[in-house]
Design an enzyme around this catalytic site. Structure first.
Site, PDB file in Angstrom:
ATOM      1  N   HIS A 189       0.776  -1.640   0.344  1.00  0.00           N
ATOM      2  CA  HIS A 189       0.034   0.044   0.429  1.00  0.00           C
ATOM      3  C   HIS A 189       0.783   0.939   0.423  1.00  0.00           C
ATOM      4  CE1 HIS A 189      -2.586   2.694   1.546  1.00  0.00           C
ATOM      5  NE2 HIS A 189      -3.781   2.447   1.204  1.00  0.00           N
ATOM      6  N   CYS A 235      -3.877   2.746  -4.816  1.00  0.00           N
ATOM      7  CA  CYS A 235      -4.869   3.702  -3.760  1.00  0.00           C
ATOM      8  C   CYS A 235      -4.629   4.699  -4.646  1.00  0.00           C
ATOM      9  CB  CYS A 235      -4.619   3.576  -3.047  1.00  0.00           C
ATOM     10  SG  CYS A 235      -4.972   5.075  -1.934  1.00  0.00           S
ATOM     11  N   ASP A 294     -12.775   3.348  -1.540  1.00  0.00           N
ATOM     12  CA  ASP A 294     -12.430   3.522  -0.349  1.00  0.00           C
ATOM     13  C   ASP A 294     -12.866   4.284   0.513  1.00  0.00           C
ATOM     14  OD1 ASP A 294      -9.982   3.365   1.563  1.00  0.00           O
ATOM     15  OD2 ASP A 294      -8.593   4.075   0.240  1.00  0.00           O
ATOM     16  N   HIS A 295     -12.210   5.099   1.932  1.00  0.00           N
ATOM     17  CA  HIS A 295     -13.018   6.084   2.592  1.00  0.00           C
ATOM     18  C   HIS A 295     -14.452   6.434   1.648  1.00  0.00           C
ATOM     19  CE1 HIS A 295      -8.775   6.342   3.315  1.00  0.00           C
ATOM     20  NE2 HIS A 295      -8.963   5.147   3.388  1.00  0.00           N
TER      21      HIS A 295
HETATM   22  C1  DNO Z   1      -6.887   3.545   4.932  1.00  0.00           C
HETATM   23  C2  DNO Z   1      -6.116   1.690   4.489  1.00  0.00           C
HETATM   24  C3  DNO Z   1      -4.803   2.000   5.724  1.00  0.00           C
HETATM   25  C4  DNO Z   1      -4.603   0.228   4.232  1.00  0.00           C
HETATM   26  C5  DNO Z   1      -2.624   0.313   4.658  1.00  0.00           C
HETATM   27  C6  DNO Z   1      -2.342  -1.424   4.547  1.00  0.00           C
HETATM   28  O1  DNO Z   1      -7.588   3.982   4.723  1.00  0.00           O
HETATM   29  O2  DNO Z   1      -5.859   1.871   3.075  1.00  0.00           O
HETATM   30  O3  DNO Z   1      -4.946   1.556   6.393  1.00  0.00           O
HETATM   31  O4  DNO Z   1      -4.896  -0.760   4.679  1.00  0.00           O
HETATM   32  O5  DNO Z   1      -1.993   1.221   5.082  1.00  0.00           O
HETATM   33  O6  DNO Z   1      -1.537  -1.651   4.736  1.00  0.00           O
END
Ligand code: DNO
Length: 355
Positions: free
Chosen positions: A207, A245, A317-318
């Site tokens: 990530h 990401c 995602d978020h």
């Molecule tokens: C945030 C996530 C990160 C991710 C870690 C992977 O929302 O995308 O916390 O899970 O960095 O290890």
């Protein structure tokens, strides 16, 4: 691609598997053993129980996010081999249980960082936000008191009170670790785990560091195309890949997201897709997924994934906090469900127009 949602487990998540199952087009969840600590071995029994619980709800485990890396591995301390052995044992157990995707990160001390967990937007929703000036005012050694209090008691990963009590120690561990050293330690780790990944066909998906620059003086290396390519070349194995990401690489406006995706064909094993709205290059907030609500062209991001033949899991995602929901910042149900539906809509349109 497969549309998925991240799930924090029945003990920690306000969102249920039944709710996830009702989001159209979501067939899998991304999860982990949330009570395990970095460095511990995951047993086959624990992994199986997690899989069975999810299967009972009519879903399946599409990938693990994350198997976290012990700080000893990141700093390269003498006990790192023991922790790498544990990691390998966990990978073997995941492989035996037919799980083939592991997301992890190599960020020192903290995981992703935001300065606000609930910035209010004009429509009344609240979002995670980052402002460099606010971060610069924080003394990391007192950071637990510095974080805004509007987050219903939730904290970012890596900022848990039990870690905060050891914060000085953690910073001291990284004292002599610069970007070069971090790259070296990542290489050492990857070289040791690759034979197991080959044996069980496990895709490792690192990530990005979020934001994509150094924070609190700590080095951050997974930040742009050049560094990802360096990482892939130093251990040149298709199982050594990435989580693309958009919201993390996108924090640096110099990163051209669709171009990066195209350049990384074959090595993107997992995608987190979300949008950001920039108020200045160092002040951004996590907008709705929709292109017009933020800075990125989400169609172009999905199109680039389609063009490289991406077949892995994607997760919205978020999300924003909307409709009165109280949940972990970024990880409520409603806005992530809207995100999944929107991304599925883009994908369907791309599929049909490219036929
Ligand atoms: C945030 C996530 C990160 C991710 C870690 C992977 O929302 O995308 O916390 O899970 O960095 O290890």
């Amino acid at each position: 691609m497969e549309m998925t949602l991240r799930w924090y487990g029945s003990k920690h998540d306000s969102v249920t598997l039944e709710q996830i199952r009702q989001i159209p087009g979501v067939t899998g969840v991304i999860t982990t053993l949330y009570d395990s600590k970095p460095g511990e071995v995951w047993s086959v029994d624990e992994i199986r129980a997690m899989k069975e619980e999810i299967a009972k709800a009519g879903l399946h485990v599409s990938g693990i996010e994350s198997v976290n890396i012990h700080d000893a591995i990141k700093v390269g301390s003498p006990d790192r081999d023991m922790y790498i052995d544990h990691y390998i044992q966990t990978l073997e157990n995941l492989g035996k249980e037919d799980l083939h995707l592991v997301c992890y990160n190599f960020m020192p001390v903290f995981d992703w960082t935001r300065s606000e967990l609930a910035r209010k937007r004009a429509d009344g929703s609240t979002v995670l936000a980052y402002n460099q000036d606010d971060i610069d005012k924080i003394n990391p050694e007192n950071m637990f008191e510095s974080i805004d209090s509007s987050s219903n008691g939730f904290v970012l990963p890596g900022w848990e009170p039990e870690r905060m009590s050891k914060i000085k120690e953690l910073f001291a561990m990284y004292q002599d670790v610069d970007s070069e050293k971090l790259f070296e330690n990542l290489k050492y780790f990857l070289q040791r785990i690759m034979p197991t990944c080959d044996k069980y066909d496990i895709n490792m998906a690192i990530h990005p560091d979020d934001p994509a620059w150094s924070v609190f003086g700590l080095p951050r290396i997974i930040i742009n195309l050049e560094n990802i390519q360096r990482m892939m070349k130093m251990v040149d194995n298709p199982h050594n890949g990435i989580t693309f990401c958009s919201g993390s690489y996108g924090t640096n406006l110099a990163n051209n997201l669709p171009e990066m995706i195209r350049a990384l064909k074959g090595r993107i094993h997992f995608a987190h897709v979300r949008n950001l709205k920039f108020n200045s290059p160092t002040d951004f907030e996590e907008s709705a997924h929709l292109s017009s609500d933020g800075t990125f062209d989400m169609f172009e991001i999905m199109k680039a994934l389609y063009d490289i033949g991406f077949e892995g899991p994607i997760r919205p995602d978020h999300g924003r906090m909307i409709w009165g929901e109280v949940a972990m910042p970024g990880y409520g149900l409603y806005d992530r469900a809207l995100g999944a539906t929107y991304l599925n809509g883009l994908w369907e349109a791309i599929l049909k127009s490219c036929r």
